[in-house]
Design a protein around this motif. Structure first.
Motif, PDB file in Angstrom:
ATOM      1  N   ALA A 266       0.845  -1.193   0.000  1.00 53.75           N
ATOM      2  CA  ALA A 266       0.000   0.000   0.000  1.00 53.75           C
ATOM      3  C   ALA A 266       0.884   1.249   0.000  1.00 53.75           C
ATOM      4  N   THR A 267       0.354   2.334  -0.554  1.00 58.68           N
ATOM      5  CA  THR A 267       1.100   3.594  -0.581  1.00 58.68           C
ATOM      6  C   THR A 267       1.575   3.974   0.820  1.00 58.68           C
ATOM      7  N   ILE A 268       0.680   3.808   1.803  1.00 58.66           N
ATOM      8  CA  ILE A 268       1.035   4.206   3.170  1.00 58.66           C
ATOM      9  C   ILE A 268       2.210   3.371   3.688  1.00 58.66           C
ATOM     10  N   SER A 269       2.326   2.122   3.222  1.00 64.07           N
ATOM     11  CA  SER A 269       3.447   1.282   3.661  1.00 64.07           C
ATOM     12  C   SER A 269       4.773   1.840   3.160  1.00 64.07           C
ATOM     13  N   ARG A 270       4.751   2.378   1.934  1.00 63.24           N
ATOM     14  CA  ARG A 270       5.977   2.973   1.400  1.00 63.24           C
ATOM     15  C   ARG A 270       6.406   4.148   2.274  1.00 63.24           C
ATOM     16  N   GLU A 271       5.412   4.911   2.748  1.00 64.64           N
ATOM     17  CA  GLU A 271       5.724   6.049   3.620  1.00 64.64           C
ATOM     18  C   GLU A 271       6.283   5.564   4.955  1.00 64.64           C
ATOM     19  N   VAL A 272       5.647   4.536   5.514  1.00 64.96           N
ATOM     20  CA  VAL A 272       6.070   4.053   6.835  1.00 64.96           C
ATOM     21  C   VAL A 272       7.446   3.386   6.748  1.00 64.96           C
ATOM     22  N   ILE A 273       7.700   2.673   5.644  1.00 64.15           N
ATOM     23  CA  ILE A 273       9.035   2.076   5.478  1.00 64.15           C
ATOM     24  C   ILE A 273      10.089   3.192   5.430  1.00 64.15           C
ATOM     25  N   GLY A 274       9.771   4.280   4.725  1.00 63.71           N
ATOM     26  CA  GLY A 274      10.709   5.404   4.656  1.00 63.71           C
ATOM     27  C   GLY A 274      11.020   5.962   6.037  1.00 63.71           C
ATOM     28  N   ALA A 275       9.973   6.167   6.837  1.00 63.59           N
ATOM     29  CA  ALA A 275      10.167   6.709   8.192  1.00 63.59           C
ATOM     30  C   ALA A 275      10.888   5.695   9.078  1.00 63.59           C
ATOM     31  N   ALA A 276      10.524   4.423   8.924  1.00 69.96           N
ATOM     32  CA  ALA A 276      11.096   3.370   9.771  1.00 69.96           C
ATOM     33  C   ALA A 276      12.585   3.182   9.479  1.00 69.96           C
ATOM     34  N   ARG A 277      12.959   3.354   8.200  1.00 73.89           N
ATOM     35  CA  ARG A 277      14.375   3.231   7.826  1.00 73.89           C
ATOM     36  C   ARG A 277      15.210   4.247   8.620  1.00 73.89           C
ATOM     37  N   THR A 278      14.703   5.485   8.690  1.00 77.28           N
ATOM     38  CA  THR A 278      15.401   6.529   9.440  1.00 77.28           C
ATOM     39  C   THR A 278      15.515   6.163  10.920  1.00 77.28           C
TER      40      THR A 278
ATOM     41  N   VAL B  11       1.891 -13.359  -1.342  1.00 80.44           N
ATOM     42  CA  VAL B  11       2.509 -12.051  -1.097  1.00 80.44           C
ATOM     43  C   VAL B  11       4.039 -12.074  -1.235  1.00 80.44           C
ATOM     44  N   SER B  12       4.583 -13.064  -1.967  1.00 82.08           N
ATOM     45  CA  SER B  12       6.039 -13.076  -2.117  1.00 82.08           C
ATOM     46  C   SER B  12       6.509 -11.805  -2.832  1.00 82.08           C
ATOM     47  N   GLY B  13       5.672 -11.283  -3.737  1.00 80.44           N
ATOM     48  CA  GLY B  13       6.020 -10.048  -4.439  1.00 80.44           C
ATOM     49  C   GLY B  13       6.076  -8.856  -3.493  1.00 80.44           C
ATOM     50  N   VAL B  14       5.240  -8.877  -2.467  1.00 86.35           N
ATOM     51  CA  VAL B  14       5.241  -7.775  -1.489  1.00 86.35           C
ATOM     52  C   VAL B  14       6.541  -7.810  -0.679  1.00 86.35           C
ATOM     53  N   ALA B  15       7.002  -9.035  -0.369  1.00 84.52           N
ATOM     54  CA  ALA B  15       8.276  -9.173   0.351  1.00 84.52           C
ATOM     55  C   ALA B  15       9.416  -8.613  -0.511  1.00 84.52           C
ATOM     56  N   ASP B  16       9.410  -8.955  -1.818  1.00 84.37           N
ATOM     57  CA  ASP B  16      10.446  -8.431  -2.724  1.00 84.37           C
ATOM     58  C   ASP B  16      10.412  -6.903  -2.750  1.00 84.37           C
ATOM     59  N   GLU B  17       9.179  -6.387  -2.795  1.00 93.48           N
ATOM     60  CA  GLU B  17       8.998  -4.930  -2.821  1.00 93.48           C
ATOM     61  C   GLU B  17       9.569  -4.299  -1.542  1.00 93.48           C
ATOM     62  N   ALA B  18       9.339  -4.949  -0.400  1.00 89.81           N
ATOM     63  CA  ALA B  18       9.838  -4.423   0.876  1.00 89.81           C
ATOM     64  C   ALA B  18      11.366  -4.359   0.878  1.00 89.81           C
ATOM     65  N   PHE B  19      11.999  -5.431   0.372  1.00 91.80           N
ATOM     66  CA  PHE B  19      13.472  -5.403   0.275  1.00 91.80           C
ATOM     67  C   PHE B  19      13.922  -4.245  -0.606  1.00 91.80           C
ATOM     68  N   ASP B  20      13.220  -4.103  -1.728  1.00 92.32           N
ATOM     69  CA  ASP B  20      13.575  -3.036  -2.667  1.00 92.32           C
ATOM     70  C   ASP B  20      13.419  -1.649  -2.028  1.00 92.32           C
ATOM     71  N   LEU B  21      12.452  -1.537  -1.123  1.00 92.84           N
ATOM     72  CA  LEU B  21      12.209  -0.234  -0.478  1.00 92.84           C
ATOM     73  C   LEU B  21      13.140  -0.002   0.712  1.00 92.84           C
ATOM     74  N   GLY B  22      13.970  -0.987   1.023  1.00 93.90           N
ATOM     75  CA  GLY B  22      15.025  -0.715   1.989  1.00 93.90           C
ATOM     76  C   GLY B  22      14.960  -1.439   3.324  1.00 93.90           C
ATOM     77  N   VAL B  23      14.104  -2.459   3.469  1.00 92.97           N
ATOM     78  CA  VAL B  23      14.149  -3.200   4.734  1.00 92.97           C
ATOM     79  C   VAL B  23      15.308  -4.200   4.674  1.00 92.97           C
ATOM     80  N   ASP B  24      15.854  -4.545   5.867  1.00 91.56           N
ATOM     81  CA  ASP B  24      16.987  -5.469   5.914  1.00 91.56           C
ATOM     82  C   ASP B  24      16.523  -6.921   5.907  1.00 91.56           C
TER      83      ASP B  24
ATOM     84  N   PRO C 124       7.549  11.127   3.702  1.00 93.43           N
ATOM     85  CA  PRO C 124       7.873  10.835   2.297  1.00 93.43           C
ATOM     86  C   PRO C 124       8.027   9.328   2.056  1.00 93.43           C
ATOM     87  N   GLN C 125       7.673   8.902   0.849  1.00 91.04           N
ATOM     88  CA  GLN C 125       7.765   7.487   0.516  1.00 91.04           C
ATOM     89  C   GLN C 125       9.224   7.042   0.393  1.00 91.04           C
ATOM     90  N   ALA C 126       9.478   5.786   0.798  1.00 88.11           N
ATOM     91  CA  ALA C 126      10.803   5.200   0.596  1.00 88.11           C
ATOM     92  C   ALA C 126      11.026   5.043  -0.897  1.00 88.11           C
TER      93      ALA C 126
END
Lengths: 265, 325
Positions: free
Chosen positions: B16-28, B46-59, B162-164
């Motif tokens: 979700a769009t909001i997840s991209r925002e929260v990942i950005g804030a959480a990374r900081t 949801v394997s694609g969502v996991a890939d997306e999360a890695f791409d957005l910067g989760v470890d 801001p979005q990751a």
């Protein structure tokens, strides 16, 4: 079937706030600084409708708060709730959300045989909308949040429509249940003159910590959340730039230029 | 306690769009705390969502792929998140404040007896603590709020962060079993009417709102045309909703939605304090009103004193031309 309506007294929507050394106070130009939380009016109305249209026997309004919260309960009675009870104890003051849910759960349990508990979507003073969900979890009841319509209700089951960010969901779940209600659900009635007179004469009983079986700790000392620093919103920087020109078309062009410059389009 | 967790809300196989925002804030937050950032992905296929999360910067990603999690129900997702948190003891869990996220955060905090802060509009890390700025008292005051002991669960307001951005990183998710069987989930979803295709108010980067000045349901037609040209969402003041001109789901303000778009154009809205409570955090506010003394002008960056029925169509024409529509 007994229905419990969970209410809170909050500042009025037109209240003007001041903060002095971290202490918040407010006044209202209309002369009524405290009201029943505006969102709770939908819960009161829906409770009364469950009695009028679905055969609920009792609609019991609860408020957790100080003695002053009896005013909120009087609104509930004037609108048509059959009973009102104030839940008040120094031991509950300053609770965080989990502590408050413990108090709500204990109070709802103390209303024996309640099948439905109704909350408004949020409370405008703390700007939180988690009481219904947390209370459901503490009671082990079905949580149903953001409810925009009660479609069907029987002795042991309920079907509701929920208004979610990405759509409308229809869900059927067993009772007892705790619901939080959104504004779409109804239009709250105004209290009748007779209702107001009756409410003003009503004796509102008070339940304290000793009357309830509260599981776990409550109050400021047990709170895991600090929200003591409250301050006024800094004013927006700068003042308005009025777009003036000889024609509306010209004004529109000038405004569009500004908005492209701001990179918001 | 260690690790910063971020719940990756998803639908139809994408975050979700909001997840991209929260990942950005959480990374900081994770970087400042010197902790790993763990994406929590629940759903079905949801394997694609996991890939997306890695791409957005989760470890790391801890996910659960199960039919019971396909359509979000707090009775399925809540116990799973609580179970994982008990087992692995994260320091912080950040969740987007959507309807789903609000449910999940509240249930989990109640189950774990944890401190919860909802609807943060800004956060900062102070030593080991994440301190949130949030609106209180009908959005008329601000508060600094934080969890002072144990697990910190916090929800973040939509569009406040801001979005990751894509990092190009990949990784292998750890998949765990769901903890509640379908037979033990009391709620049965029997219908869902998706709002897909329309821009939701809370997600919109441009909102154009009408108030008492639109003078009737047909008054929203020119506003709709501007909404369509700009690809925004339609808002309304309480006065317009109460008059029955437009459905409640469009209402912005104290008893409606709280929004913070990049651009908010208020047409024929005087700007009562209850309306301001729902839109004052918008980046750029434009006021169009006949009354030069309307309070909305005090909040606006740009204003046009004039008849919205002339100004709005003129704006639509200009943007049609410039945006090539």
């Amino acid at each position: 079937m007994k229905v419990v309506v969970c209410t809170k007294q909050t500042p009025s929507t037109t209240a003007v706030f001041t903060v002095n050394n971290g202490t918040v106070s407010w006044d209202d130009p209309g002369g009524k600084p405290n009201v029943v939380n505006p969102w709770d009016e939908y819960a009161i109305e829906e409770g009364i409708r469950l009695k009028e249209n679905h055969g609920a026997s009792d609609v019991i309004a609860l408020a957790v708060g100080s003695e002053e919260s009896k005013e909120a309960l009087k609104t509930a009675l004037a609108m048509g709730c059959t009973e009102a009870i104030l839940v008040s104890d120094d031991a509950f003051a300053g609770s965080d959300a989990v502590g408050s849910a413990r108090v709500w759960a204990a109070a709802i349990n103390h209303v024996s045989d309640a099948k439905v508990a109704l909350f408004g979507k949020l409370t405008i003073d703390d700007n939180m909308g988690v009481a219904a969900m947390m209370t459901a979890q503490k009671l082990g009841w079905t949580p149903l949040t953001f409810v925009s319509a009660i479609k069907e209700i029987s002795e042991d089951s309920i079907t509701v429509e929920r208004l979610l960010d990405d759509g409308k969901e229809t869900v059927t779940a067993p009772l007892p249940a705790v619901l939080s209600l959104v504004k779409e659900i109804n239009e709250p009635r105004y209290p009748s003159f007779m209702g107001i007179r009756k409410a003003n004469r009503a004796e509102i009983p008070v339940w304290s910590a000793g009357d309830l079986t509260v599981e776990g700790e409550t109050g400021a000392a047990a709170s895991k959340v600090d929200w003591s620093h409250v301050y006024t919103i800094p004013p927006r920087e700068g003042s308005v730039t009025l777009i003036e020109a000889d024609s509306v078309e010209e004004q529109a062009k000038l405004l569009a230029d500004k908005l492209f410059e701001e990179k918001v389009i | 306690m260690s690790g910063v967790w971020v719940w990756v809300e998803n639908s139809n196989g994408t975050a979700a769009t909001i997840s991209r925002e929260v990942i950005g804030a959480a990374r900081t937050v994770a970087d400042e705390l010197n902790e790993d950032l763990v994406g929590i992905v629940f759903g079905h296929e949801v394997s694609g969502v996991a890939d997306e999360a890695f791409d957005l910067g989760v470890d790391e990603v801890v996910g659960s792929d199960d039919e019971t999690l396909a359509h979000f129900r707090v009775e399925a997702a809540g116990p799973l998140l609580a179970h994982l948190a008990q087992e692995r003891e994260p320091a912080v869990i950040l969740i987007g404040d959507s309807t789903q996220g609000n449910d999940l955060a509240a249930w989990t905090a109640a189950e774990l007896d944890a401190g919860l802060v909802v609807d943060a509009v800004a956060i900062e890390v102070d030593d080991e603590t994440v301190k949130a700025t949030r609106s209180v008292y009908a959005n008329k005051l601000l508060s600094t709020t934080f969890v002072k002991e144990g697990l910190q669960i916090m929800t973040l307001r939509s569009r406040a962060f801001p979005q990751a951005e894509s990092t190009g990183d990949t990784g292998d998710a750890e998949w765990v079993d769901a903890v509640v069987a379908e037979d033990d989930i009391p709620s049965k979803v029997t219908g869902f009417e998706s709002k897909e295709g329309t821009v939701s108010l809370t997600d919109a980067s441009i909102i154009i709102s009408g108030g008492r000045g639109v003078a009737g349901p047909e008054g929203f037609e020119p506003i709709q045309e501007l909404v369509d040209v700009l690809g925004g969402a339609m808002g309304a003041s309480r006065a317009a909703v109460d008059a029955g001109w437009i459905p409640y789901e469009h209402q912005v303000g104290q008893t409606g939605k709280t929004v913070s778009p990049d651009l908010y154009i208020a047409c024929g809205i005087s700007g009562a304090i209850q309306h301001q409570a729902g839109m004052r955090t918008s980046k750029v506010i434009v006021a169009i009103n006949k009354d030069p003394d309307a309070p909305i002008f005090a909040l606006a960056r740009y204003g046009i004193v004039g008849d919205l029925f002339k100004v709005v169509p003129a704006l639509t024409a200009v943007f049609k031309e410039r945006l090539g529509k």
